[in-house]
Design a protein around this motif. Structure first.
Motif, short mmCIF file in Angstrom:
data_model
loop_
_atom_site.label_atom_id
_atom_site.label_comp_id
_atom_site.label_asym_id
_atom_site.label_seq_id
_atom_site.Cartn_x
_atom_site.Cartn_y
_atom_site.Cartn_z
N PRO A 1 0.82 -1.22 0.00
CA PRO A 1 0.00 0.00 0.00
C PRO A 1 0.85 1.27 0.00
N HIS A 2 2.02 1.19 0.64
CA HIS A 2 2.94 2.32 0.67
C HIS A 2 4.33 1.84 0.21
N PRO A 3 4.52 1.75 -1.10
CA PRO A 3 5.79 1.23 -1.62
C PRO A 3 6.97 2.14 -1.25
N PRO A 4 8.14 1.56 -1.04
CA PRO A 4 9.32 2.38 -0.72
C PRO A 4 10.02 2.94 -1.95
N VAL A 5 9.53 2.62 -3.14
CA VAL A 5 10.18 3.04 -4.38
C VAL A 5 9.14 3.61 -5.33
N THR A 6 9.49 4.70 -6.00
CA THR A 6 8.57 5.30 -6.98
C THR A 6 8.69 4.57 -8.32
#
Length: 378
Positions: A187-192
């Motif tokens: 839900p909140h990825p660490p990478v764009t």
């Protein structure tokens, strides 16, 4: 969005030049760069012995004035950009070229390269346009002919043992990239999406063994990074060649977060592992190539392309699909209409964007992406 870290700056730097410092380092150590422009060329085959693959791209291209003398204005800007850089000696380290007759544009590039530059190794990989048992045999034979030609020309070891080692090396590389891609499901990825595409493009244009330590470092950094929570919509980008991460950066500047990619230089399903347990490496490479490349050039494969997109939308919890097409691309131009219709019938919002290979009309792109996100109520 996430702040650019130390290792990410390495990937950005590697994308500034079509022949980056890792390519130059490998060449200085006696290794042989082989250029390719299509995903139907299995990278693992070009990782045997002293060979290494370099995916052709033209960062920072300003225009195609030289190439326009030889190629029609109706030929796509990616093809013209490649010829421009070639004529400008921007690919001077390349020792061999491999093309796939995926479209008439690439065939014209092959013809002009042969006529204008006379490369000592310039090969056409004749990939079938259907997938069945007969074409699998055909593809395996094509790969065997390519391997034999590489062995004769460059005096490299293309034995079964050498190929299987190269396939194992590819699996290690692809596995790490896949593990980073899996983080995008969160839900909140660490990478764009921008960062991920920078990683992938830098890796495709570099010797895999030399860039792998940087990828491992980045994976460690991502494990310690806070996830991205400030975004309005989770997006998937679909289409043909997409090299410039700036295209994705503009999409993400409007509140979208690109969490999945289904384009020629993407990882779904492009970075699958290869079965190394079979007896015939060419058959394994042929099966792998057919399974990981979903191109509109292939006949009777529309349903598989569509189902892959739909399955990815569900798996990555995608809110909308951005379909990007390079202007004058006949293959994606024809495929786009039924693809957009089929996705919308499934309730999946779609934004179709026609673009040039070189990024332009940034204001218009921002406006259309912003309107698309708002149309989804995000």
């Amino acid at each position: 969005m996430a702040t650019t870290g130390k290792t990410m700056k390495v990937f950005e730097e590697l994308l500034e030049n079509p022949q980056n410092r890792l390519v130059e380092e490998a060449v200085q150590n006696g290794r042989i760069p082989i250029a390719y422009s299509c995903s139907y060329v299995p990278e693992a085959l070009l990782m045997a012995d002293k060979l290494f693959p370099v995916r052709l791209h033209t960062p920072g291209i300003a225009g195609t004035e030289i190439a326009d003398n030889y190629l029609s204005s109706l030929v796509c800007s990616y093809t013209r950009s490649l010829l421009e850089f070639t004529m400008d000696e921007r690919f001077d380290q390349i020792r061999g070229w491999i093309f796939v007759p995926a479209c008439i544009h690439m065939q014209r590039l092959y013809d002009n390269l042969t006529y204008l530059k006379h490369p000592t190794f310039n090969h056409i990989l004749d990939v079938p346009r259907k997938v069945n048992n007969d074409t699998l045999i055909w593809m395996a034979e094509e790969l065997k002919m390519l391997a034999d030609k590489l062995a004769d020309h460059f005096s490299v070891d293309m034995s079964d043992a050498s190929l299987k080692k190269a396939m194992q090396d590819w699996n290690i590389f692809a596995g790490v990239i896949q593990s980073i891609g899996e983080l995008r499901k969160k839900p909140h990825p660490p990478v764009t999406g921008t960062e991920f595409h920078q990683i992938v493009m830098a890796a495709l244009a570099s010797p895999k063994d030399l860039i792998l330590p940087y990828i491992f470092d980045l994976k460690k950094e991502l494990g310690e990074r806070e996830g991205i929570s400030k975004y309005r919509a989770r997006l998937m980008v679909v289409g043909g060649h997409l090299h410039d991460p700036e295209f994705i950066r503009i999409i993400e500047s409007q509140g979208g977060l690109v969490v999945a990619d289904r384009f020629c230089t993407g990882t779904i399903p492009g970075f699958k592992s290869i079965d190394v347990n079979g007896g015939n490496p060419y058959k394994a490479l042929a099966e792998y190539t057919f399974s990981k490349t979903l191109c509109p050039r292939m006949m009777e494969e529309f349903d598989r392309r569509l189902s892959t997109i739909i399955d990815t939308v569900k798996e990555y919890k995608v809110d909308g699909v951005v379909l990007e097409i390079i202007k004058f691309c006949d293959l994606w131009g024809v495929d786009a209409m039924p693809l957009v219709t089929a996705l919308r019938e499934k309730g999946i919002p779609v934004l179709k964007l026609e673009r040039e290979y070189r990024l332009g009309s940034e204001g218009q792109l921002r406006t259309r992406v912003q309107a698309f996100i708002e149309s989804m109520g995000k």
